[in-house]
Scaffold this active site. Structure first.
Site, short mmCIF file in Angstrom:
data_model
loop_
_atom_site.label_atom_id
_atom_site.label_comp_id
_atom_site.label_asym_id
_atom_site.label_seq_id
_atom_site.Cartn_x
_atom_site.Cartn_y
_atom_site.Cartn_z
CG ASP A 106 -2.39 1.38 0.66
OD1 ASP A 106 -1.98 2.07 0.93
OD2 ASP A 106 -3.17 0.83 0.99
CB ILE A 107 1.63 4.14 -2.70
CG1 ILE A 107 0.27 4.55 -2.45
CG2 ILE A 107 1.84 3.34 -3.48
CD1 ILE A 107 0.09 5.49 -4.33
CG HIS A 144 -8.38 -2.97 -2.35
ND1 HIS A 144 -9.80 -2.16 -2.42
CD2 HIS A 144 -8.56 -1.96 -0.87
CE1 HIS A 144 -10.35 -1.38 -2.02
NE2 HIS A 144 -9.82 -1.38 -1.11
CG PHE A 145 -8.97 -9.06 1.23
CD1 PHE A 145 -10.43 -8.92 2.18
CD2 PHE A 145 -9.57 -9.51 0.70
CE1 PHE A 145 -11.55 -9.71 2.24
CE2 PHE A 145 -10.93 -10.33 -0.05
CZ PHE A 145 -12.07 -10.42 1.07
CG HIS A 146 -6.45 -2.27 3.33
ND1 HIS A 146 -5.84 -1.51 3.13
CD2 HIS A 146 -8.17 -1.95 2.88
CE1 HIS A 146 -6.24 0.18 2.09
NE2 HIS A 146 -7.70 -0.89 2.83
CD GLN A 163 -15.05 -0.74 -2.61
OE1 GLN A 163 -16.18 -0.99 -2.55
NE2 GLN A 163 -14.84 -1.50 -3.26
#
Length: 144
Positions: free
Chosen positions: A35-36, A104-106, A98
């Protein structure tokens, strides 16, 4: 009713190689990358290669296979960062938090007494590259 999936979202562009990312894992089902704007050291996103807006429109078979990859990557993250625990986040639609409309999953490694950072701060690119390498080095070959 939710809007249709738009393949031109940022994650779709990452999957097509139009936007660079620091890859942690990839196979025919899933793509995992740093993740940026991490909320913890080692914060990774896991996405399906199948275009799905969220949890409610992904094919059940894809979801089942994707969750195996989420677990696989999570184990590598916890090992790589000697984390005390792990937080899994998944959001659906704007009311659910969202922001990018590709499922997506963090995965966020956690340590006792260390709070998550607030969202929105870009990480140093070299640091993300090093963390991705650290996770890849801790990852066992994937087996079903």
């Amino acid at each position: 009713m939710a809007a249709a999936y738009d393949p031109n979202n940022i994650f779709g562009k990452i999957l097509r190689g139009e936007i660079p990312s620091h890859k942690v894992y990839e196979d025919d089902i899933a793509f995992a990358f740093m993740d940026i704007m991490p909320r913890a050291e080692g914060h990774v996103l896991v996405i399906p290669k199948e275009g799905a807006r969220g949890l409610l429109d992904v094919a059940p078979q894809t979801l089942g296979e994707l969750m195996k990859r989420v677990q696989h990557v999570a184990k590598a993250i916890q090992t790589a960062f000697s984390a005390d625990g792990l937080t899994l986040h998944q959001f659906n639609e704007s009311a659910g938090g969202q922001v990018i409309y590709h499922l997506h999953f963090h995965l966020l490694p956690r340590w006792d007494g260390v709070a998550l950072r607030p969202p929105g701060t870009m990480a140093d690119d070299a640091k993300l590259a090093a963390q991705a390498e650290q996770i890849r080095a801790a990852m066992e070959p994937y087996r079903e």
